[in-house]
Scaffold this motif. Structure first.
Motif, short mmCIF file in Angstrom:
data_model
loop_
_atom_site.label_atom_id
_atom_site.label_comp_id
_atom_site.label_asym_id
_atom_site.label_seq_id
_atom_site.Cartn_x
_atom_site.Cartn_y
_atom_site.Cartn_z
N TRP B 45 0.83 -1.20 0.00
CA TRP B 45 0.00 0.00 0.00
C TRP B 45 0.88 1.26 0.00
O TRP B 45 0.63 2.22 -0.73
N VAL B 46 1.95 1.24 0.82
CA VAL B 46 2.86 2.40 0.89
C VAL B 46 3.42 2.70 -0.50
O VAL B 46 3.45 3.85 -0.95
N PHE B 48 2.17 1.87 -3.51
CA PHE B 48 1.14 2.38 -4.41
C PHE B 48 0.78 3.82 -4.05
O PHE B 48 0.52 4.65 -4.93
N ASN B 49 0.78 4.11 -2.76
CA ASN B 49 0.48 5.46 -2.30
C ASN B 49 1.52 6.44 -2.81
O ASN B 49 1.21 7.56 -3.21
N GLN B 50 2.77 6.00 -2.88
CA GLN B 50 3.86 6.87 -3.34
C GLN B 50 3.90 6.97 -4.88
O GLN B 50 4.04 8.04 -5.42
N PHE B 51 3.74 5.80 -5.54
CA PHE B 51 3.98 5.76 -6.98
C PHE B 51 2.70 5.81 -7.81
O PHE B 51 2.77 6.01 -9.01
N GLY B 52 1.53 5.56 -7.20
CA GLY B 52 0.28 5.60 -7.96
C GLY B 52 -0.07 4.29 -8.62
O GLY B 52 -1.03 3.64 -8.26
N VAL B 62 -3.59 -5.95 -7.66
CA VAL B 62 -2.47 -6.58 -6.96
C VAL B 62 -2.99 -7.26 -5.69
O VAL B 62 -2.53 -8.34 -5.31
N ALA B 63 -3.99 -6.62 -5.06
CA ALA B 63 -4.56 -7.22 -3.85
C ALA B 63 -5.19 -8.58 -4.14
O ALA B 63 -5.16 -9.48 -3.29
N GLY C 196 12.90 0.05 7.72
CA GLY C 196 13.16 0.33 6.31
C GLY C 196 13.49 -0.92 5.51
O GLY C 196 13.74 -0.84 4.32
N ILE C 197 13.51 -2.09 6.17
CA ILE C 197 13.83 -3.31 5.43
C ILE C 197 12.67 -3.73 4.54
O ILE C 197 12.87 -4.21 3.42
N LEU C 198 11.44 -3.52 4.99
CA LEU C 198 10.26 -3.90 4.19
C LEU C 198 10.09 -2.96 3.01
O LEU C 198 10.04 -3.39 1.85
N VAL C 199 10.01 -1.67 3.29
CA VAL C 199 9.92 -0.65 2.26
C VAL C 199 10.81 0.50 2.74
O VAL C 199 10.77 0.84 3.92
#
Lengths: 320, 267, 271
Positions: B45-46, B48-52, B62-63, C196-199
């Protein structure tokens, strides 16, 4: 019943070379002949002790007999079956107890292990119940059944282990160090149960142990193995006779200054009034010897003693 | 077969009973497992939130990939404890205990434990899948529903097969088995994203050698009615989950081969 | 100092025994590094938004994260965990040593030695082998400035000290709480999500990023990774290392106090 002929088994053992650091990657392999032509036969209903030092090939033999390992060569027929060829049919007829491991479920009451084993061996419901009730009564473990295994003492656990390995009424029972770590009273109980199983159900028992008191108490016949070969097969008495015809006599004299001199005996030691003697029964009958001593010396008490089995075995190895 | 199932059922009951002895701890562990595995999805989610977007894939699609593969993995994971311990059994000699029972070895080893707390991951996968299905607006039909179950079933078989292979390796060496995690844990992570984002050699590895794409990516393309960026024919998408079943069968044969080796060397 | 030095040496020796684990770890870390690269490169390819890290910085961040994997405090010292489980920890509590210092020395060894075994092959792979295999775009690049390189070196030392502090702190919590599984899985979640290892942490939404400044977990991995890749630069390098140092001091002081309280409790109960 059990017929073993010329069994051989070689293991490759990896050895690290290269010093103390253990950083070397080179490894040498060495061949170890765990079994080097082992043969024997055991009849139905026998109770046989299988002894030998660590690494002599005891557990390799037991593993082959119980179908776990496949030998390099040689034959072995147990109850008409070759153990490693018909594993499932074979193991249905054998029971195994490893003294240092447990088959019981640690967190659960013993009865759960019982019931699961009934299922594993596909026992008929009625038949299973009958055997179970009989074992519970014979082993006196009624009160232990609802207790989680982790709360049982070692001795209680071993009783349950034995009972569990008999649920499917095996015709052969392999016992590997069944009394290891047990206190004196539990040892006696476990020995008693083994003897009872052997006599009452006619189960053939093969016992490996380091505790020679077990052997003396239980086994009319012993097999001694060393470096993969059977060195002795027969009764303990025969071994004793073979090693030394010697018998021991302990005499408590009235007068501690008295000395026994007799051409038929050798004095091993004297502690005040107590004298340890040894003599050869082939040369003089024990009754005659005792009569001679009593006639010549004032005596308080007399004990006849056999050399302990540890000593016999140790001397046996020394003669090799 | 029937008797085998009955026996497994008995194992299962005993295993559950054992775990219930520590009920409080097990519920905590299950909740912990739920959140731990949910983190993976939060990571996605992080991003997709950053890159769209990820190429032309959205978070919902993807989910769907994520949910189905996670469920398959979680089911296999509840069965895997005994297989995971196989190296330990071989090292300590405890493995002999299985050989002296008149039952299939795999049945006994898988029966060692049915790990209830790993349901945490299963719930998490169901949770993400439910969200995907609600937001995605899929045109459902009976074949599609069946394909969905086929995909999850095939995926479960594939992962169980991988655990069995890991156990098989332990008959030769008990060290460095963590490398197999590349295909299990690494496999789940890989399959959470569309196969088309990876390099060609990597795709081929997960199509032809360890057929992860066959149990997840291909059938999901049909369910989403998307064109196949890898240009495989449509019929293949429908039958491809069978690859997971074949993989499981192959692993069982390998395991038998491993047992033969164990019984001749005793190592 | 002598008992601590002897302990450190024993620990170093025993950790060198785990070579096979290091080889397995190498392959695992390389594999996960490559998957994450492919995923992030795809994300970069599709986006028109402005991203806090450049692609080159992200590649460096990911490789460095994989190289530093063994310093992450996922688990407490397995020896101490076993002692707590079987109750032998009572002996540790009555030793004539400062419990925190004693466990801290062990934890520093636990977190720093494996990295020697792991980092060298990983760096060779990521920095030199990948370009030779025709993937210079995947390769670990040298730091953009000398300051970034030196800053990363210092930051790495503090990262190990922070990680050891978290490790010991978690061990003490494990002693304190009845439910051990709770502490263990909670630690795992925090480390997995917040280091920061995951993302990579720069990709998180701003609200969360600001929250991370109030927790020690950034200091374990994110700070050295960001300094090396150049997304933390100039005077911020000194500021960030200072923040790591603050967390070391914080963990040592609170940990020592907690250890004292626990030791007292055990002695009061008569061991």
């Amino acid at each position: 019943m059990i017929l073993v002929e010329n069994l051989r088994k070689t293991f490759k053992v990896r050895e690290k070379t290269g010093g103390k650091t253990g950083f070397s990657l080179k490894r040498k392999t060495r061949k170890v002949h765990a079994l080097d032509g082992v043969s024997f036969s055991i009849n139905k209903g026998e109770l046989v002790g299988y002894i030998g030092p660590n690494g002599a090939g005891k557990s390799t033999t037991v593993k082959i007999l119980s179908g776990i390992l496949v030998p390099d060569s040689g034959t072995c027929v147990v109850d008409g079956l070759v153990p490693w060829k018909k594993r499932i049919a074979h193991v249905r007829k054998i029971g195994v107890v490893f003294g240092q491991r447990t088959q019981l479920f640690w967190d659960l009451p013993v009865i759960d292990t019982f019931d699961l084993l009934g299922e594993i061996y596909r026992l008929d419901k009625m038949e299973y119940k009958r055997t179970k009730d009989r074992l519970i009564a014979a082993f006196g473990i009624e009160k232990l059944l609802p207790v989680p295994v982790r709360q049982l003492s070692l001795g209680q656990r071993m009783k349950c282990e034995l009972a569990c390995s008999l649920v499917h009424e095996p015709s052969i029972l392999f016992l590997d160090e069944p009394t290891i770590g047990l206190d004196a009273v539990s040892k006696l109980t476990v020995r008693d149960l083994i003897r009872k199983t052997n006599r009452e159900s006619g189960t053939t028992v093969i016992l490996t142990t380091h505790d020679l008191d077990d052997i003396e108490a239980l086994c009319p016949r012993i097999l001694i193995i060393q470096e993969g070969r059977i060195l002795f097969d027969g009764a303990i008495e025969n071994l004793r006779r073979k090693i030394s015809g010697e018998r021991r006599l302990i005499i408590d004299l009235k007068d501690s200054k008295d000395r026994i001199t007799d051409s038929f005996v050798t004095v091993i030691e004297q502690n005040g009034p107590r004298v340890h003697l040894s003599f050869d029964p082939a040369k003089i009958h024990p009754a005659d010897l005792i009569k001679r001593i009593i006639e010549n010396h004032p005596v308080m008490d007399i004990f006849v003693e056999n050399p302990p089995i540890e000593e016999i075995i140790a001397r046996f190895y020394a003669t090799l | 077969m029937i008797s085998g199932l009955r026996c497994y059922w008995k194992y299962l009951k005993i295993s559950l009973k054992g775990q219930m002895e520590y009920r409080g701890s097990f519920i905590l562990q299950m909740i912990g497992h739920f959140f731990l595995t949910l983190l993976d999805f939060l990571g996605i989610w992080v991003l997709f939130n950053q890159f769209g977007k990820l190429k032309d894939w959205g978070l919902e699609e993807v989910a769907l990939l994520y949910g189905t593969i996670t469920i398959a993995f979680a089911i296999s994971d509840t069965l895997s404890r005994g297989l995971d311990y196989c190296a330990e059994y071989v090292r300590t000699g405890e493995f002999d205990r299985f050989l002296i029972r008149p039952r299939s070895l795999l049945l006994q080893i898988i029966g060692v434990e049915f790990t209830l707390r790993r349901f945490g991951r299963l719930f998490q996968g169901l949770f993400v899948l439910a969200w995907a299905l609600i937001t995605l607006n899929i045109h459902w039909s009976l074949p599609k529903v069946l394909l969905m179950f086929f995909s999850i079933g095939g995926g479960t078989c594939l992962f169980v097969g991988l655990w069995i292979m890991q156990a098989t390796i332990s008959f030769w060496t008990v060290q460095g088995l963590e490398v197999v995690n590349i295909t299990t844990y690494g496999g789940v992570e890989t399959a959470q994203y569309p196969m088309s984002i990876y390099e060609k050699w990597f795709q081929n590895f997960f199509i032809f050698i360890i057929p992860l794409a066959c149990v997840n990516f291909f059938p999901m393309l049909e369910i989403l009615e998307r064109p196949d960026p890898l240009a495989f024919p449509a019929w293949m998408h429908w039958v491809s989950p069978a690859a997971g079943i074949l993989f499981l069968i192959a692993s069982i044969f390998l395991f038998r081969f491993g047992v033969r080796h164990y019984r001749s060397t005793g190592s | 100092m002598r008992p601590y030095k002897a302990l450190l040496l024993v620990k170093v020796k025993s950790l060198f025994q785990y070579r096979t684990a290091a080889v397995a770890g190498f392959f695992t870390q390389t594999f996960f590094g490559i998957i994450r690269l492919m995923i992030l490169i795809s994300f970069f390819g599709a986006t028109r938004q402005s991203i806090p890290l450049s692609l080159a910085q992200t590649v460096n961040y990911i490789w460095l994260g994989q190289i530093l994997f063994t310093i992450l405090p996922f688990r407490i010292d397995p020896e101490i965990a076993t002692m707590i489980r079987n109750g032998n920890v009572a002996y540790e509590l009555v030793r004539p040593l400062n419990l925190f210092a004693y466990w801290y020395v062990k934890a520093v060894a636990l977190r720093s030695i494996p990295i020697v075994l792991r980092a060298v092959p990983m760096i060779i792979m990521a920095a030199f082998l990948l370009p030779l295999l025709g993937r210079p775009d995947w390769a670990l690049q040298p730091p953009p400035t000398l300051a970034a390189g030196i800053g990363m070196g210092f930051s790495l030392i503090f990262a190990i000290l922070v990680s050891a502090g978290i490790t010991v702190f978690a061990s003490l919590l494990l002693l304190l709480f009845i439910s051990q599984d709770g502490v263990v899985s909670f630690l795992y979640v925090l480390v997995w999500g917040l280091t920061g290892i995951l993302v990579p942490l720069p990709f998180f939404p701003d609200v969360l990023k600001n929250m991370f400044y109030f927790l020690p977990f950034r200091g374990v991995m994110d700070v050295p990774c960001q300094i090396y890749s150049g997304s933390i630069h100039g005077t911020s390098i000194i500021y960030e290392i200072g923040l790591q140092a603050f967390w070391v001091v914080f963990l040592v002081i609170t940990g020592t106090l907690l250890a004292k309280a626990l030791t007292k409790r055990v002695t009061a109960q008569g061991g």
